[in-house]
Scaffold this motif. Sequence first.
Motif, PDB file in Angstrom:
ATOM      1  N   ALA A 148      38.492  64.134  51.797  1.00 46.40           N
ATOM      2  CA  ALA A 148      39.176  64.180  53.091  1.00 46.40           C
ATOM      3  C   ALA A 148      40.494  63.428  53.019  1.00 46.40           C
ATOM      4  O   ALA A 148      40.698  62.574  52.143  1.00 46.40           O
ATOM      5  N   ARG A 178      39.562  61.688  59.749  1.00 47.19           N
ATOM      6  CA  ARG A 178      39.882  62.302  58.468  1.00 47.19           C
ATOM      7  C   ARG A 178      39.794  63.826  58.607  1.00 47.19           C
ATOM      8  O   ARG A 178      38.929  64.342  59.320  1.00 47.19           O
ATOM      9  N   VAL A 180      38.673  66.993  56.784  1.00 45.71           N
ATOM     10  CA  VAL A 180      37.713  67.238  55.702  1.00 45.71           C
ATOM     11  C   VAL A 180      38.082  68.509  54.933  1.00 45.71           C
ATOM     12  O   VAL A 180      38.484  69.513  55.517  1.00 45.71           O
ATOM     13  N   GLN A 184      32.561  70.161  48.996  1.00 44.47           N
ATOM     14  CA  GLN A 184      31.634  69.136  49.440  1.00 44.47           C
ATOM     15  C   GLN A 184      30.499  69.077  48.425  1.00 44.47           C
ATOM     16  O   GLN A 184      30.074  70.107  47.914  1.00 44.47           O
ATOM     17  N   VAL A 221      32.928  59.665  52.140  1.00 44.23           N
ATOM     18  CA  VAL A 221      34.215  60.339  51.953  1.00 44.23           C
ATOM     19  C   VAL A 221      34.901  59.813  50.707  1.00 44.23           C
ATOM     20  O   VAL A 221      34.910  58.603  50.447  1.00 44.23           O
TER      21      VAL A 221
END
Length: 253
Positions: A148, A178, A180, A184, A221
């Motif tokens: 992020a 943040r 994103v 992920q 993150v």
Amino acid sequence: MSPMSPTPAGSSHSRTAVVIPAAGRGVRLGPGTPKALRALGGVPMLIHAVRAMAASRAVTLVVVVAPPDGAPEVKNLMDGHVLPEHTDYVVVPGGATRQESVKLGLDALPEDVSVVLVHDAARPLVPVDTVDSVIEAVRGGAPAVVPALPLADTVKEVEPGDGAPESVLSTPVRARLRAVQTPQGFDRGTLAEAHERVAVDGEGATDDAGMVERLGAPVVVVPGHEEAFKVTRPLDLVLAEAVLARRRANDGF
């Protein structure tokens, strides 16, 4: 398909795979070819996204989730482009929503995969350092990891007004916000549990980390990258072409 080799980082028994849901139509880029198959520098965005994931030596498998009626076409497309030798790939038909497509991609993973990345096909230019950072954080014990960036703009929460002037409800503290990106990263068991237990109505979940949050599991993150932006609108495609042209000039090809 490319032959697979042992994962260089972490346990030799812990493989890392990527699921790329690419079944969407991408209506904001206009009618015609699905967004993932739009050309970027003469090459479909999907191929750029797969190569971005395969650039990590830790990634040994990429599962591309194709439109339900387009899996053969996507398979032929994948077969026609070269990937690193350490990365294998498979193509599976997707579902009606992104959430369903990710679940179908998870179901296609071999049992020895313990770290799973989920990546947007519309983020074709993610640097390999970002991919590696996500993988390292999951292997370090985080159940879920998202790359992020801090926000450059102040954000307002508003009451949607259907085209009328909208009332501001609050101004979140920008330093705590943040934006994103993907990929992920997840411990496989955690992500599988989220897809089994978290029911999302309508169009389904568009953020797998959000599903993990709803389980009560921690999400961390790591720094994202400005070139990991999502190609959603025509102007994004112009920017992506410029980034790609700069890379090619710097790399000398």
